[in-house]
Design a protein around this motif. Structure first.
Motif, mmCIF file in Angstrom:
data_model
loop_
_atom_site.group_PDB
_atom_site.id
_atom_site.type_symbol
_atom_site.label_atom_id
_atom_site.label_comp_id
_atom_site.label_asym_id
_atom_site.label_seq_id
_atom_site.Cartn_x
_atom_site.Cartn_y
_atom_site.Cartn_z
ATOM 1 N N ALA A 1 -3.853 7.778 -2.485
ATOM 2 C CA ALA A 1 -3.427 7.626 -1.204
ATOM 3 C C ALA A 1 -4.529 6.977 -0.291
ATOM 4 O O ALA A 1 -4.075 6.184 0.342
ATOM 5 N N GLN A 2 -5.839 7.342 -0.754
ATOM 6 C CA GLN A 2 -6.986 6.791 0.348
ATOM 7 C C GLN A 2 -6.945 5.404 -0.110
ATOM 8 O O GLN A 2 -7.325 4.683 0.734
ATOM 9 N N SER A 3 -6.782 4.973 -1.461
ATOM 10 C CA SER A 3 -7.049 3.499 -1.819
ATOM 11 C C SER A 3 -6.009 2.836 -1.348
ATOM 12 O O SER A 3 -6.008 1.468 -1.277
ATOM 13 N N ASN A 4 -4.784 3.467 -0.570
ATOM 14 C CA ASN A 4 -3.758 2.836 0.004
ATOM 15 C C ASN A 4 -4.117 2.884 1.594
ATOM 16 O O ASN A 4 -2.717 3.148 2.236
ATOM 17 N N GLY A 5 -5.297 3.185 2.075
ATOM 18 C CA GLY A 5 -5.215 3.242 3.434
ATOM 19 C C GLY A 5 -4.973 4.644 4.070
ATOM 20 O O GLY A 5 -4.951 4.966 5.344
ATOM 21 N N GLY A 6 -4.750 5.795 3.003
ATOM 22 C CA GLY A 6 -4.418 6.928 3.480
ATOM 23 C C GLY A 6 -3.091 7.107 3.755
ATOM 24 O O GLY A 6 -2.441 8.214 4.072
ATOM 25 N N GLY A 7 -2.358 6.169 3.425
ATOM 26 C CA GLY A 7 -0.662 5.951 3.854
ATOM 27 C C GLY A 7 0.291 6.583 2.883
ATOM 28 O O GLY A 7 -0.042 7.012 1.661
ATOM 29 N N ALA A 8 1.505 6.465 3.008
ATOM 30 C CA ALA A 8 2.616 6.815 2.451
ATOM 31 C C ALA A 8 3.171 5.758 1.525
ATOM 32 O O ALA A 8 4.029 5.151 1.692
ATOM 33 N N GLY A 9 2.187 5.363 0.450
ATOM 34 C CA GLY A 9 2.582 4.163 -0.396
ATOM 35 C C GLY A 9 3.218 4.999 -1.745
ATOM 36 O O GLY A 9 3.716 5.863 -1.890
#
Length: 364
Positions: free
Chosen positions: A355-363
């Motif tokens: 999730a963190q390498s995706n900005g911490g988002g709901a990816g």
């Protein structure tokens, strides 16, 4: 990355970078070419990896051209270039990003289907200069930072558009650059202002709904990239105009910084440290805007690898602004702009995405 810090400040920042890049474009391209070993012009598949890249000091990882997602923009106040930002995977598995220099009539938010390479227009904003896009883990919506002083929100299909932050923040204008989320969906935003001689940049925390801003750090020289470490206990924040990435440990409630320090320095000349990402092993991927590359550091500051964009096009493509590592894979995606248009490149990441390498988002 940031392209200004209020209204027409975007033109000032990118224009300054543009002039510098023109002056050194041949040297920059030659330097990138000298670093390339057996570069491939295009990856036939979406960059799936069979395992982590082996990291040794000084190792070069060649990025591979995956897709063109935006044409060369017509000449304008920022020059005759295209710049992309973001990117982030959405819950639907598509790669979302912003077209920061999109002219009137072209979408400023787009989505790339990494399976088919089809591009879909999501949103058009003629007066905004978006420089970051992330999916909130709290509500699954897209949050967009606008260097003209706003943070906007919308559904992944472009509906439900609304503004959540505007006007002065904590007493002065906000040049909202990059964004990261903690597990609760609180927003952590960099304020791209300041120089080494007048350090006025900030890092600000907002509640998940964009209210109750809290100053975490000030005195920064062009605060830009921002990422949590894998435990969500500290932030890595880059200072574009200082050429460094700072380590900011947080208090338990994430409302203050405890014992900050400088993590890594770079020697970027006319370029600068732009956005960053962190993989599941804690490695920091730091974009070098204007230099066509990404540095990969260990949490202890060791340079593990350099990801290079081969300069194989007719004109330079050196605007390496931001990247994402798809969660649960080693598939890295890098957005690149320059004098030929806007492109997505792929690379093999050293550690798994989360999730963190995706900005911490709901990816995805």
């Amino acid at each position: 990355m940031a392209f200004s810090h209020a209204a027409n400040r975007g033109a000032t920042r990118l224009g300054r970078r543009r002039r510098s890049i023109i002056a050194v474009s041949l040297a920059g391209a030659a330097l990138a070419a000298a670093c390339i070993t057996g570069a491939s012009a295009e990856s036939p598949e979406p960059g799936h990896a069979n395992g982590p890249a082996t990291a040794t000091a000084g190792k070069t990882i060649n990025a591979h051209l995956f897709a063109q997602v935006a044409p060369l923009d017509p000449p304008g106040p920022l020059g005759h270039i295209t710049a992309l930002e973001g990117p982030a995977f959405g819950p639907d598995g598509k790669l979302y990003m912003v077209h920061s220099t999109a002219p009137a009539g072209r979408p400023s938010v787009i989505a790339l289907d990494v399976r088919t390479r089809e591009i879909k227009a999501i949103h058009q904003a003629s007066t905004s200069m978006y420089t970051s896009l992330q999916f909130s883990p709290a509500d699954g919506r897209i949050y967009l930072t606008d260097l003209n002083g706003k943070i906007d929100r919308m559904n992944p299909d472009g509906t439900g558009f609304t503004n959540v932050v505007s006007g002065d923040v904590l007493g002065r204008p906000l040049a909202a650059d990059d964004i990261a989320f903690d597990r609760d969906g609180s927003l952590f935003v960099t304020d791209f202002q300041g120089t080494p001689w007048n350090p006025t940049g900030r890092v600000i925390r907002f509640d998940p709904d964009g209210t109750h801003p809290t100053l975490l750090m000030d005195g920064l020289a062009g605060a830009n990239g921002i990422s949590f470490d894998p435990t969500y206990s500290a932030l890595w924040v880059s200072e574009f105009r200082a050429g460094r990435t700072d380590y900011l440990p947080l208090s338990a409630d994430h409302k203050s910084v405890v014992d900050p320090s400088v993590g890594m320095y770079g020697n970027e000349g006319v370029g600068g440290f732009d956005s960053n990402a962190v993989d599941a092993d804690g490695n920091i991927y730091q974009a070098a805007f204007g230099d066509g590359k990404i540095y990969v550091y260990s949490p202890h500051g060791a340079l593990l690898a350099t990801i290079v964009v081969p300069q194989t096009m007719p004109a330079p493509e050196l605007l390496t602004t931001n990247l994402v590592i798809r969660p649960k894979t080693h598939d890295g995606y890098l957005v690149v702009g320059g004098d030929n248009g806007g492109f997505v490149y792929t690379f093999r990441a050293l550690g798994l995405g989360d999730a963190q390498s995706n900005g911490g988002g709901a990816g995805a």
